[in-house]
Design an enzyme around this catalytic site. Structure first.
Site, PDB file in Angstrom:
ATOM      1  CG  HIS A  19      -9.766  23.483  44.807  1.00 40.31           C
ATOM      2  ND1 HIS A  19      -9.943  22.299  45.481  1.00 40.31           N
ATOM      3  CD2 HIS A  19     -10.887  23.640  44.051  1.00 40.31           C
ATOM      4  CE1 HIS A  19     -11.113  21.769  45.164  1.00 40.31           C
ATOM      5  NE2 HIS A  19     -11.706  22.582  44.294  1.00 40.31           N
ATOM      6  CG  HIS A  21     -13.052  23.120  39.384  1.00 38.20           C
ATOM      7  ND1 HIS A  21     -13.138  21.760  39.196  1.00 38.20           N
ATOM      8  CD2 HIS A  21     -13.089  23.318  40.723  1.00 38.20           C
ATOM      9  CE1 HIS A  21     -13.231  21.150  40.366  1.00 38.20           C
ATOM     10  NE2 HIS A  21     -13.203  22.079  41.319  1.00 38.20           N
ATOM     11  CG  ASP A  23     -15.293  22.758  34.299  1.00 42.44           C
ATOM     12  OD1 ASP A  23     -14.552  23.000  35.269  1.00 42.44           O
ATOM     13  OD2 ASP A  23     -16.057  21.774  34.272  1.00 42.44           O
ATOM     14  N   GLY A 176     -17.361  16.258  42.002  1.00 43.76           N
ATOM     15  CA  GLY A 176     -18.781  16.010  41.820  1.00 43.76           C
ATOM     16  C   GLY A 176     -19.472  15.898  43.166  1.00 43.76           C
ATOM     17  CG  HIS A 203     -13.566  18.022  44.960  1.00 37.85           C
ATOM     18  ND1 HIS A 203     -12.608  17.898  43.981  1.00 37.85           N
ATOM     19  CD2 HIS A 203     -14.068  19.284  44.851  1.00 37.85           C
ATOM     20  CE1 HIS A 203     -12.536  19.033  43.291  1.00 37.85           C
ATOM     21  NE2 HIS A 203     -13.411  19.892  43.796  1.00 37.85           N
ATOM     22  CD  GLU A 206     -17.561  21.789  47.801  1.00 38.98           C
ATOM     23  OE1 GLU A 206     -17.783  22.899  47.304  1.00 38.98           O
ATOM     24  OE2 GLU A 206     -17.204  20.798  47.127  1.00 38.98           O
ATOM     25  CG  ASP A 294     -14.433  25.597  43.969  1.00 40.69           C
ATOM     26  OD1 ASP A 294     -13.885  24.696  43.292  1.00 40.69           O
ATOM     27  OD2 ASP A 294     -15.493  25.414  44.594  1.00 40.69           O
TER      28      ASP A 294
END
Length: 363
Positions: A19, A21, A23, A176, A203, A206, A294
């Site tokens: 996991h 990202h 970006d 998101g 996701h 969370e 993350d």
């Protein structure tokens, strides 16, 4: 003699990351350079060191929504094929330098169209960067294409996942803000992926609670849960005893992987501290827990640092870190025989060598 792993030793361990990202892991220096090249003028700080500090400070609000706002600037400079390929290549380099042997890195193609790229061109640029990274650094990186849960392009992105699954795209994800955007809004995409025998994670658990997890699993059929921290709400603890509710019991019995990201979970308010993070209890109860980063830029972290924090908080040794790592490789979206090759040929031998080379005994 068994020893407590140090950060330096952990960096040498063969690790697996599920996991992360794309970006959320840019180098600040790269952001500054890409902003200058593209004419992006909205950076809050102009120099790399100051920008790094800004990202980390802005990410410590305790709000998932505020945390997500920081991505405006990283996504803003990732709008050309050259930028996307460079960021992917540097990601591979940074992960390999941290001792990661297999990683799954996710990104949302729909967020990189402002410069005129098509969805296909975005995917191909990222795949090119990771392919070059594998050639130069030896790390295997599979990508997850992500759909934004507040948008309506999930079917298009799911089709991309299937179209490019023989070229390096190993799965699909939605991401998101969770509140108000349940995974069931994208049920057609998940049903399509299931018909195509494709892998996907969601996701869930969370920024929202048990209903998000329940929908992700029972309605959408998720293979893994992104974070899944709130599964703790379905566990009653009485001293050393714990009683699992129906959902928690199902997640454990079915060995549904939890992609937990300790530092990020604290930043978004999903956990109070590393010592109080549900990962400690969930590991003790033998859930399929994995440890992840993350967003390495926003959280100012690496996978080695995440492991080191758990060692400090819970007194974990090499056996625990290997357990987390094998969990992750078992849960990866690559064929079974490849997972076995990593586990038996890379991970277990690597940890066996390290178990007796640490610096101080376990208490």
């Amino acid at each position: 003699m068994n020893v407590r792993p140090t950060l330096e030793d952990i960096r040498r361990a063969p690790k697996v990351l599920l996991h992360d990202h794309l970006d959320g892991g840019l180098r600040p220096e790269t952001i500054v350079e890409l902003a200058q090249e593209s004419g992006y003028t909205d950076l809050p700080v102009a120099d790399a060191d100051g920008l790094r500090e800004w990202f980390e400070a802005a990410s410590n609000s305790g709000s998932l929504e505020r945390y997500l706002e920081t991505f405006t600037h990283t996504v803003g400079v990732m709008q050309t094929a050259e930028a996307l390929s460079r960021v992917a290549y540097e990601c591979a380099e940074d992960l390999a330098a941290d001792g990661i042997v297999y990683a799954e890195v996710r990104y949302a193609p729909e967020q990189h169209l402002a410069g005129g790229l098509t969805l296909e061109q975005v995917v191909e640029a990222v795949l090119d960067g990771f392919s070059r990274g594998r050639r130069d650094f030896g790390i295997r990186v599979g990508t997850l294409v992500t759909a934004m849960r507040h948008q309506a392009r999930s079917m298009e992105i799911a089709e991309l996942a299937v179209r490019y699954r023989d070229d390096g795209v190993v799965g699909f994800d939605i991401a998101g803000a969770e509140a108000g955007y349940p995974p069931t809004r994208h049920l057609d995409a998940f049903e399509y992926l299931q018909r195509e025998n494709a892998h996907f994670t969601i996701h869930a658990g969370e920024g929202f609670g048990l209903p998000s997890i329940w929908q992700a699993i029972q309605w959408c059929g998720a293979d893994r849960l992104g974070h899944g921290v709130r599964i703790i709400d379905d566990i009653e603890v009485d001293g050393d005893d714990a009683r699992l509710g129906r959902l928690a019991g199902y997640v454990r019995d079915k060995r549904i992987p939890l992609e937990m990201c300790p530092t990020s979970n604290i930043q978004t308010g999903a956990a109070k501290s590393i010592a109080e993070h549900p990962i400690g209890l969930l590991r003790r109860l033998s859930f399929r827990v994995t440890v992840n980063t993350d967003n390495r830029l926003m959280s100012g972290t690496t996978l080695s640092q995440e492991f080191a924090k758990l060692v400090e908080a819970f007194g974990y040794g090499w056996d625990d870190l290997q357990w987390f790592t094998v969990n992750a490789m078992k849960s990866a979206f690559v064929p079974f025989n490849e997972r076995l090759e990593f586990i038996n040929g890379v991970i277990k031998p690597g940890f066996a060598q390290l178990k007796w080379t640490g610096s101080r005994p376990l208490a």
